[in-house]
Structures are given as structure tokens and as C-alpha cells.
Design an enzyme around this catalytic site. Structure first.
Site, mmCIF file in Angstrom:
data_model
loop_
_atom_site.group_PDB
_atom_site.id
_atom_site.type_symbol
_atom_site.label_atom_id
_atom_site.label_comp_id
_atom_site.label_asym_id
_atom_site.label_seq_id
_atom_site.Cartn_x
_atom_site.Cartn_y
_atom_site.Cartn_z
ATOM 1 N N SER A 26 0.831 -1.238 -0.041
ATOM 2 C CA SER A 26 -0.013 -0.001 0.096
ATOM 3 C C SER A 26 0.835 1.131 -0.008
ATOM 4 C CB SER A 26 -0.980 -0.048 1.237
ATOM 5 O OG SER A 26 -1.817 -1.280 1.092
ATOM 6 N N LYS A 59 -21.990 16.670 6.878
ATOM 7 C CA LYS A 59 -21.111 17.193 7.706
ATOM 8 C C LYS A 59 -21.067 16.058 8.871
ATOM 9 C CE LYS A 59 -18.437 19.811 10.386
ATOM 10 N NZ LYS A 59 -17.206 20.195 10.002
#
Length: 315
Positions: free
Chosen positions: A126, A178
């Protein structure tokens, strides 16, 4: 009255021997302490780099995150004329995408100034693989774990658990996205779509740099970028890795292909302990700190996007 003069006569030489033995052990203790201090000081002096040309070693281990101190050292290595090449020793499952990007960009700038070679030991996946491709050449062990090209965003949905125990979670927010996703509900609808766009943007960049740096056509890179891990040997076959080997093979390559003078000393530049005697304390505690940190250092403790194979690999 009992005559104890004979006993006293025997005790005198015994006490003398005991005192001599104690003095000897004190001397041996202080000699051992002095040797330990000299060894530690010598180690710090070597890490700071003495006079003469050398090869620098930068170790990237554990979970990768952004690190201003590491970035500063990489910048200094680029300008240090005594450092003729840099070995990036990697043993990491990856980390944050921002941390991988930071290393990729910094090593790219360093590569423009001097040869840089990556050596993957047990693991280079990764964001750690993102780090490796920034170098001129990648070495890995035949059975090293590499690859895991991809990006993820993890979320825990504890809604059923909270309902079972009777906990209600509520909030007031300025917009529908949000502070989403919430831990009391699954990712779905607009929330999932926004996060998928976030992941896709990072993934596209990751695929692009792998295709560019490894000179692999993008369709072939995409086929390898499904998150799979592969061995070092498979990595050579798929062109994700250049060669099988370790640091010795990397140094041989630097000498033969990059005209680096033979037998240059290899000096550790990162991670470095703090300067002075505070650094000695830090160095002595590093091993214990690594053991303690390994049990909690994982993907769930990272904020934002991660490019990580596994949270707590055995290393």
C-alpha cells in the site's frame, strides 16, 4: 568465659577477602558502565555521520504517516555532498495516503540529486509500496509481501448495538454531509457516494504513479490494483519489483550501475534519536516503546484515507 580470640583471627582474613571482592565488583561495574556509555556515544556519533563519503540508510517501518522530521532529513540528504546514494529500507504495511504521498514526493526530489534504491524486507504494501516506487530500483526478498495497490475508508456501524442497549444518538449539523458517516448508521446514499468519490480520487492518482514509475500500461496496472498482495517473486514477474535481493544486492547495483565507489560505509540517518543525553534515554526505550505501540497501532487509529494492507502485522 569463652575464648573468642581464635574466631576473631579467622574472621579478619575473611573480611579482608570480602572487602577485596566488593572492590573488584565495583571496578568491574564501572568498567562495564563506561564501556556501555562509550558504545552508545559511538553509535550516536556514527549516526550523525563522520567525515568521508558514505551511503545513507533511511528506514521506513510501521504505520506510515506524515512526519516533518523525516521530511527535513530527506531534504538535507539531497544537499549533502558526502552522501553518494540512499538506501530506503522498507518494512511497513502502509498507512495514510497523505503520508505515502509525502514520502513519494520527497524521495522523488532526492532521486533527482543522487541514486536512491528501495529494499523491502518482510513487507512493503500500500503506502509503503507507494514509497518504494519513488526510488530508482526496488529490491525485495523472494517471499516478501508487496503490492496491495489501493485506498480505503473504514467505518464502523454500531447502530444495532446502540439500539439493543437503548442509546439514542442525535446531532445538529450544518449540512447533510457534515461529520458523516455517523457511527450509529450504515454508509448509504449521498454519504456513501461522497466517500466513494474521495477514495476514487486518491486511487486514480495511485494507479497513475504506479503506471508511470513502473512503465506498465495503465490497463495492466489497473488489473494489478485490485488490492491483492503478492510475493517478491510474483512482483518481479508483474514488473512491480525490479529484482530479488536485500541490502547487499542493492549496494552491488549502486556500485555497478550508478558508479558508486565500492565499500562505502552505510550510515543510518532516519530514524535518529534526539541529540545529546536525552537521545540516549530515548534510544534505550525505543524497543520497549515499539512493543507497547504494536498492540494499538492500526488503521482504526488513523484519520482520513488510508492505503494500508493490515493494521497490526507481525513484524
Amino acid at each position: 568465659m569463652t575464648d573468642t580470640s581464635g574466631d576473631s583471627a579467622h574472621l579478619i582474613p575473611a573480611n579482608a577477602r570480602l572487602r577485596r571482592s566488593r572492590r573488584l565488583w565495583r571496578v568491574l561495574f564501572f568498567l562495564a558502565l563506561a564501556a556501555a556509555v562509550l558504545a552508545i556515544v559511538g553509535r550516536f556519533a556514527m549516526e550523525q555521520g563522520g567525515p568521508g563519503d558514505r551511503i545513507a540508510r533511511v528506514s521506513i517501518t510501521g504505520t506510515i504517516m506524515t512526519d516533518p522530521a523525516r521530511l527535513k532529513i530527506l531534504d538535507k540528504l539531497a544537499e549533502d555532498d558526502a552522501v553518494k546514494a540512499v538506501i530506503v529500507a522498507i518494512n511497513s504495511p502502509g498507512g495514510t495516503t497523505a503520508g505515502g504521498e509525502e514520502l513519494y514526493e520527497a524521495l522523488g526530489a532526492l532521486r533527482a540529486k543522487k541514486p536512491v534504491v528501495a529494499v523491502i524486507s518482510e513487507l512493503g504494501a500500500s503506502a509503503a509500496y507507494m514509497t518504494a516506487i519513488a526510488t530508482d530500483r526496488i529490491f525485495a526478498r523472494r517471499l516478501s509481501i508487496v503490492g496491495s495497490i489501493g485506498v480505503l475508508y473504514q467505518h464502523v456501524d454500531a447502530g444495532k448495538l446502540l439500539n439493543t442497549i437503548g442509546v439514542n444518538f442525535d446531532k445538529v449539523q450544518t449540512g447533510p454531509l457534515k461529520a458523516e458517516p455517523d457511527f450509529n448508521e450504515p454508509m448509504q446514499g449521498e454519504v456513501r457516494a461522497s466517500l466513494q468519490a474521495l477514495v476514487n480520487d486518491s486511487f486514480e492518482w495511485f494507479v497513475d504513479i504506479v503506471a508511470e514509475r513502473r512503465a506498465i500500461p495503465r490497463p495492466e496496472t489497473l488489473a494489478l490494483a485490485d488490492g491483492r498482495i503478492i510475493t517478491g517473486r510474483q512482483g518481479v514477474e508483474s514488473k512491480l519489483i525490479d529484482a530479488i535481493g536485500g541490502e547487499a544486492e542493492a549496494i552491488t547495483w549502486l556500485e555497478s550501475d550508478k558508479a558508486i565507489v565500492a565499500d562505502l560505509p552505510v550510515v543510518d540517518y532516519f530514524p535518529l534519536p534526539a541529540e545529546g543525553w536525552f537521545g540516549v534515554t530515548r534510544w534505550l526505550g525505543q524497543s520497549a516503546a515499539e512493543v507497547m505501540r504494536s498492540s494499538v497501532d492500526g488503521a482504526m487509529s488513523l484519520d482520513g484515507l488510508v492505503s494500508l494492507w493490515q493494521a497490526n502485522p507481525s513484524m
